[in-house]
Design a protein around this motif. Structure first.
Motif, PDB file in Angstrom:
ATOM      1  N   ASN A   4       0.822  -1.211   0.000  1.00 33.75           N
ATOM      2  CA  ASN A   4       0.000   0.000   0.000  1.00 33.75           C
ATOM      3  C   ASN A   4       0.858   1.263   0.000  1.00 33.75           C
ATOM      4  OD1 ASN A   4      -2.354  -1.481  -0.011  1.00 33.75           O
ATOM      5  ND2 ASN A   4      -2.522  -1.515   2.217  1.00 33.75           N
ATOM      6  N   GLN A   5       0.322   2.325  -0.597  1.00 28.19           N
ATOM      7  CA  GLN A   5       1.084   3.551  -0.797  1.00 28.19           C
ATOM      8  C   GLN A   5       1.471   4.242   0.509  1.00 28.19           C
ATOM      9  OE1 GLN A   5      -1.133   6.563  -2.972  1.00 28.19           O
ATOM     10  NE2 GLN A   5      -3.014   6.154  -1.837  1.00 28.19           N
ATOM     11  N   ASN A   6       0.651   4.101   1.554  1.00 31.23           N
ATOM     12  CA  ASN A   6       0.947   4.828   2.790  1.00 31.23           C
ATOM     13  C   ASN A   6       2.246   4.347   3.443  1.00 31.23           C
ATOM     14  OD1 ASN A   6      -0.120   2.358   3.606  1.00 31.23           O
ATOM     15  ND2 ASN A   6      -1.324   3.225   5.277  1.00 31.23           N
ATOM     16  N   LYS A   7       2.587   3.076   3.278  1.00 31.47           N
ATOM     17  CA  LYS A   7       3.820   2.550   3.860  1.00 31.47           C
ATOM     18  C   LYS A   7       5.037   3.205   3.203  1.00 31.47           C
ATOM     19  CE  LYS A   7       1.887  -2.023   4.859  1.00 31.47           C
ATOM     20  NZ  LYS A   7       2.043  -3.486   4.642  1.00 31.47           N
ATOM     21  N   PHE A   8       4.978   3.342   1.885  1.00 36.50           N
ATOM     22  CA  PHE A   8       6.102   3.920   1.140  1.00 36.50           C
ATOM     23  C   PHE A   8       6.227   5.413   1.429  1.00 36.50           C
ATOM     24  CE2 PHE A   8       7.945   5.832  -2.714  1.00 36.50           C
ATOM     25  CZ  PHE A   8       9.101   5.082  -2.842  1.00 36.50           C
ATOM     26  N   VAL A   9       5.117   6.133   1.363  1.00 35.72           N
ATOM     27  CA  VAL A   9       5.149   7.589   1.558  1.00 35.72           C
ATOM     28  C   VAL A   9       5.636   7.936   2.957  1.00 35.72           C
ATOM     29  CG1 VAL A   9       3.759   9.696   1.607  1.00 35.72           C
ATOM     30  CG2 VAL A   9       3.303   7.949  -0.116  1.00 35.72           C
ATOM     31  N   GLU A  10       5.250   7.138   3.953  1.00 35.75           N
ATOM     32  CA  GLU A  10       5.614   7.448   5.334  1.00 35.75           C
ATOM     33  C   GLU A  10       7.120   7.376   5.564  1.00 35.75           C
ATOM     34  OE1 GLU A  10       6.358   6.869   9.578  1.00 35.75           O
ATOM     35  OE2 GLU A  10       6.611   5.303   8.059  1.00 35.75           O
ATOM     36  N   VAL A  11       7.817   6.561   4.773  1.00 31.93           N
ATOM     37  CA  VAL A  11       9.283   6.509   4.868  1.00 31.93           C
ATOM     38  C   VAL A  11       9.879   7.873   4.540  1.00 31.93           C
ATOM     39  CG1 VAL A  11      11.388   5.495   3.908  1.00 31.93           C
ATOM     40  CG2 VAL A  11       9.386   4.046   4.331  1.00 31.93           C
ATOM     41  N   PHE A  12       9.372   8.502   3.479  1.00 31.82           N
ATOM     42  CA  PHE A  12       9.916   9.798   3.059  1.00 31.82           C
ATOM     43  C   PHE A  12       9.406  10.930   3.951  1.00 31.82           C
ATOM     44  CE2 PHE A  12      10.564   6.990  -0.452  1.00 31.82           C
ATOM     45  CZ  PHE A  12      11.841   7.329  -0.884  1.00 31.82           C
ATOM     46  N   LYS A  13       8.266  10.719   4.596  1.00 35.38           N
ATOM     47  CA  LYS A  13       7.803  11.673   5.602  1.00 35.38           C
ATOM     48  C   LYS A  13       8.801  11.695   6.762  1.00 35.38           C
ATOM     49  CE  LYS A  13       3.890  12.473   8.727  1.00 35.38           C
ATOM     50  NZ  LYS A  13       3.311  13.694   8.173  1.00 35.38           N
ATOM     51  N   ARG A  14       9.235  10.511   7.202  1.00 33.50           N
ATOM     52  CA  ARG A  14      10.215  10.430   8.280  1.00 33.50           C
ATOM     53  C   ARG A  14      11.557  11.022   7.858  1.00 33.50           C
ATOM     54  NH1 ARG A  14      11.021   4.906   9.248  1.00 33.50           N
ATOM     55  NH2 ARG A  14       9.074   4.239   8.301  1.00 33.50           N
ATOM     56  N   ALA A  15      11.962  10.737   6.619  1.00 28.44           N
ATOM     57  CA  ALA A  15      13.223  11.297   6.130  1.00 28.44           C
ATOM     58  C   ALA A  15      13.157  12.820   6.103  1.00 28.44           C
ATOM     59  CB  ALA A  15      13.528  10.756   4.733  1.00 28.44           C
ATOM     60  N   LYS A  16      11.952  13.354   5.816  1.00 30.80           N
ATOM     61  CA  LYS A  16      11.772  14.805   5.779  1.00 30.80           C
ATOM     62  C   LYS A  16      11.870  15.409   7.182  1.00 30.80           C
ATOM     63  CE  LYS A  16      10.356  18.935   4.413  1.00 30.80           C
ATOM     64  NZ  LYS A  16      11.287  19.865   3.723  1.00 30.80           N
ATOM     65  N   TYR A  17      11.086  14.893   8.145  1.00 22.11           N
ATOM     66  CA  TYR A  17      11.097  15.547   9.459  1.00 22.11           C
ATOM     67  C   TYR A  17      12.330  15.213  10.289  1.00 22.11           C
ATOM     68  CZ  TYR A  17       8.591  11.412  11.560  1.00 22.11           C
ATOM     69  OH  TYR A  17       8.185  10.170  11.992  1.00 22.11           O
TER      70      TYR A  17
END
Length: 270
Positions: free
Chosen positions: A183-196
């Protein structure tokens, strides 16, 4: 109405080759002559270009009269923009493909007319087509080491596409979308963490565009699975609003360098 003279084969060919001219002539015949015209009345050298020249001449006169009577230039520019849009829409008509050059000629004339009446004019209402979003092909990382870390954490999810994954992380172009097998939310959340956590310098908008332009995912619903493009709205919500986050047990790539931080924790650190 314009009458068709079926007895004259030459005139029939003229009709086919000058469709837009005849359409516009019918609409604006009162502006040009004030009387009905048949095909036989049209001189052989009277082309669409000739018509457009006459139409621009008449429009110019009418607009100057509006200005002389104290009318606002905004109204004139609005009319010109409407004409430009109508011609651009007409270009999508398959019937008009063969006379595209005539349309281009008219557009050029309209743009010149707009420039003429835009001089020292206040902002005019604009009619604009909605353009497709221009997607970013790369994002900016704080250093090269984080690229290697992300590649190491994610490569097992991109079997047989590990090299393409590294390319896209480095901002290089790829020939096809890379498939994330969940699912897309698992992938996107990785880059959310990399951002913050400070490893991505790009904005959330740029991250969203980069993901949507380079990746697709496997959507699971019950026992069925489908391949889907990342949804820009969903990606944006995950990146910025803490909506659609994966459950703690479903997070991927969690490690010391990319720790999960709650919304309140992130606020305390800022």
């Amino acid at each position: 109405m314009i009458s068709h003279n079926n007895s004259d084969e030459k005139d029939e060919n003229f009709i086919n080759e000058n469709t837009i001219f005849l359409r516009l002539l019918e609409i604006d015949k009162k502006r040009l002559a004030g009387v009905s015209m048949s095909i036989a009345d049209i001189p052989s050298n009277y082309t669409a270009t000739t018509y457009f020249d006459l139409l621009i001449e008449e429009l110019t006169k009418s607009f100057k009269e509006i200005i002389d009577d104290g009318g606002k230039k905004e109204k004139i520019l609005y009319i010109i923009d409407s004409l430009i849009l109508s011609v651009e829409v007409d270009l999508a008509d398959p019937v008009l493909i063969n006379i595209k050059s005539s349309n281009d000629y008219f557009l050029k004339k309209l743009m010149h007319l707009k420039h003429l009446f835009s001089f020292n004019a206040p902002s005019a209402p604009k009619i604009e087509k909605q353009l497709p979003e221009i997607l970013e092909k790369s994002i900016r990382f704080s250093n090269n080491e984080i690229i290697e870390v992300l590649h190491s954490l994610l490569k097992d999810y991109f079997e047989n596409s590990e090299n393409e994954l590294l390319k896209v992380l480095k901002g290089q172009s790829i020939k096809r979308l890379l498939l994330f097998p969940s699912n897309q939310n698992k992938f996107v959340e990785v880059f959310k963490r990399a951002k913050y956590n400070g490893f991505i310098l790009s904005s959330s908008t740029e991250i969203k565009s980069w993901i949507c332009s380079n990746f697709m995912y496997t959507k699971t619903k019950g026992v069925s699975k489908t391949l889907e493009k990342f949804n820009p709205n969903s990606v944006w919500d995950i990146l910025t609003k803490d909506k659609g986050q994966p459950k703690p047990s479903e997070r991927i790539c969690v490690c010391d360098i990319l720790p999960f931080k709650s919304y309140s924790q992130r606020n305390r650190e800022t």
